[in-house]
Design a protein around this motif. Structure first.
Motif, PDB file in Angstrom:
ATOM      1  N   UNK A 196      36.389  42.165  43.180  1.00 46.37           N
ATOM      2  CA  UNK A 196      35.595  41.389  44.207  1.00 46.37           C
ATOM      3  C   UNK A 196      35.822  39.769  44.026  1.00 46.37           C
ATOM      4  N   UNK A 197      35.820  39.386  42.784  1.00 46.11           N
ATOM      5  CA  UNK A 197      35.790  38.168  42.341  1.00 46.11           C
ATOM      6  C   UNK A 197      37.222  37.483  42.607  1.00 46.11           C
ATOM      7  N   UNK A 198      38.329  38.288  42.304  1.00 50.15           N
ATOM      8  CA  UNK A 198      39.537  37.525  42.774  1.00 50.15           C
ATOM      9  C   UNK A 198      39.998  37.573  44.224  1.00 50.15           C
ATOM     10  N   UNK A 199      39.203  38.592  45.042  1.00 49.74           N
ATOM     11  CA  UNK A 199      39.468  38.648  46.561  1.00 49.74           C
ATOM     12  C   UNK A 199      38.914  37.549  47.087  1.00 49.74           C
ATOM     13  N   UNK A 200      37.517  37.183  46.684  1.00 46.26           N
ATOM     14  CA  UNK A 200      36.887  36.019  47.138  1.00 46.26           C
ATOM     15  C   UNK A 200      37.596  34.579  47.016  1.00 46.26           C
ATOM     16  N   UNK A 201      38.165  34.499  45.851  1.00 49.92           N
ATOM     17  CA  UNK A 201      39.046  33.377  45.453  1.00 49.92           C
ATOM     18  C   UNK A 201      40.436  33.440  46.410  1.00 49.92           C
ATOM     19  N   UNK A 202      40.800  34.521  46.704  1.00 41.86           N
ATOM     20  CA  UNK A 202      42.175  34.342  47.296  1.00 41.86           C
ATOM     21  C   UNK A 202      42.217  34.364  48.889  1.00 41.86           C
ATOM     22  N   UNK A 203      40.988  35.115  49.382  1.00 45.68           N
ATOM     23  CA  UNK A 203      40.978  35.197  50.701  1.00 45.68           C
ATOM     24  C   UNK A 203      39.830  34.536  51.243  1.00 45.68           C
ATOM     25  N   UNK A 204      38.678  34.139  50.420  1.00 44.59           N
ATOM     26  CA  UNK A 204      37.808  32.987  51.012  1.00 44.59           C
ATOM     27  C   UNK A 204      36.617  34.021  51.403  1.00 44.59           C
ATOM     28  N   UNK A 237      49.582  43.463  40.638  1.00 43.86           N
ATOM     29  CA  UNK A 237      49.362  43.976  39.261  1.00 43.86           C
ATOM     30  C   UNK A 237      49.292  45.429  39.477  1.00 43.86           C
ATOM     31  N   UNK A 238      49.849  46.452  38.417  1.00 44.91           N
ATOM     32  CA  UNK A 238      49.983  47.737  38.752  1.00 44.91           C
ATOM     33  C   UNK A 238      48.484  48.525  39.018  1.00 44.91           C
ATOM     34  N   UNK A 239      47.367  47.861  38.122  1.00 49.00           N
ATOM     35  CA  UNK A 239      46.137  48.152  38.142  1.00 49.00           C
ATOM     36  C   UNK A 239      45.304  47.892  39.481  1.00 49.00           C
ATOM     37  N   UNK A 240      45.876  46.757  40.276  1.00 46.04           N
ATOM     38  CA  UNK A 240      45.360  46.683  41.548  1.00 46.04           C
ATOM     39  C   UNK A 240      45.975  47.622  42.445  1.00 46.04           C
TER      40      UNK A 240
END
Ligand code: SF4
Ligand code: SF4
Length: 317
Positions: A196-204, A237-240
């Motif tokens: 969620x954090x990475x998503x908000x950072x990269x897609x706004x 990443x493989x995890x993603x």
């Protein structure tokens, strides 16, 4: 994204791409609508983000004729040794400079199309759709940002017996999807990042409303093709990939196919034409072996019909 305009007669469209083979089955015409509430760092269609028409300047075509400067009523243009500077706060996108330029170095992107005009355009290739199992796809931008046009337009396409696909980021209000889905044959849904954090950072925008819609879309009875762009340093990443594939396998019974799309930076020039910065200008292509490993991980997680596509680089990192 508003609910207004159920039955909008006009849409702002930035491209109509005929003979497209990447936006659903068969030969298709893809209509790209302007406006997207997301601001993905890697956005491949930066002209699709703003809902309004914009002015593009093609440096390689410019011959320094200065006709545009004379034509501009807002004095928004200046020719400098570094090229044409556009004061985008002053520019009203009136298009007079586009008309005046003898070298076609200025272009307004985003034109108004009526439902009738668009229907005539997409029907030009009807015989190709019929022989190839293709049809029309609405993409963007986020086509649902013009849902008031999209719903009645797709209804007209269905009345003409055309196969319809909707390429969405999953961000719109569910009440809008409810208006559009009865006229859709196939959904193309992007799921990019499951943190969620990475998503908000990269897609706004927040991830959860998208996942909530994805669950509903996956259970809507329509076939869904889920896609993950593999973006260096952001989604690669493989995890993603495992997390997206698991979600697709477990929560989207309608998912028919899962596509992994390798990043490329072919859109760099378009950012420059718009006077925008492309944050991933220097990013490298993904390696073929990495794409194969992502595919394998997605298959292991149970995602259906996994494919990868796109340009890759040969050398080791
Ligand atoms: S689009 Fe109109 S306002 Fe904008 S730079 Fe061109 S002539 Fe000036
Ligand atoms: S959702 Fe698509 S159109 Fe919107 S910003 Fe992201 S990549 Fe661009």
């Amino acid at each position: 994204m508003t609910e207004s305009g159920s039955g909008n007669q006009k849409a702002i469209v930035f491209n109509v791409q005929r003979f497209s083979t990447e936006d659903g089955p068969g030969i298709r015409t893809t209509v790209f609508l302007k406006g997207c509430p997301l601001t993905c760092l890697w956005c491949h269609n930066p002209e699709g983000i703003s809902p309004r028409p914009q002015l593009l300047w093609f440096e390689t075509r410019c011959i320094g004729a200065r006709d545009c400067l004379k034509a501009c009523p807002e004095e928004a243009l200046e020719l400098t040794p570094q090229g044409l500077k556009i004061d985008r706060d002053r520019c009203t996108v009136c298009g007079l400079c586009e008309e005046a330029c003898p070298a076609a170095a200025l272009e307004v992107v985003g034109k108004e199309w009526s439902q009738e005009e668009l229907l005539v355009e997409v029907k030009k290739d009807e015989s190709f759709y019929r022989t190839s199992g293709g049809g029309i796809t609405l993409g963007g931008g986020e086509p649902m940002s013009q849902a008031g046009f999209v719903a009645p337009f797709l209804a007209r396409c269905k009345a003409e017996d055309l196969h319809t696909a909707l390429d969405t980021s999953g961000i719109a209000a569910w009440s809008l999807y409810e208006k559009v889905l009865p006229h859709v044959d196939l959904l193309l849904l992007d799921l990019k990042q499951m943190d969620p954090e990475a998503h908000e950072k990269m897609a706004g925008v927040k991830l959860e409303p998208i996942l909530e819609n994805a669950r509903k879309l996956g259970k809507s009875g329509l076939p869904v093709w889920v896609r993950t762009p593999i973006i260096p340093g952001h989604t690669d990443s493989i995890e993603n990939v495992r997390a997206v594939a698991r979600f697709v396998a477990q929560e989207m019974p309608g998912a028919e196919r899962y596509d992994l799309l390798a990043f490329n930076n072919l859109c760099s020039a378009q950012y420059e034409r718009l006077g925008m910065e492309f944050p991933l200008k220097e990013a490298e292509l993904v390696r073929k072996e990495e794409m194969e490993a992502f595919k394998e991980a997605a298959v292991e997680e149970g995602a259906p019909n996994v494919h990868w596509s796109g340009a890759t680089r040969l050398e080791e990192k």
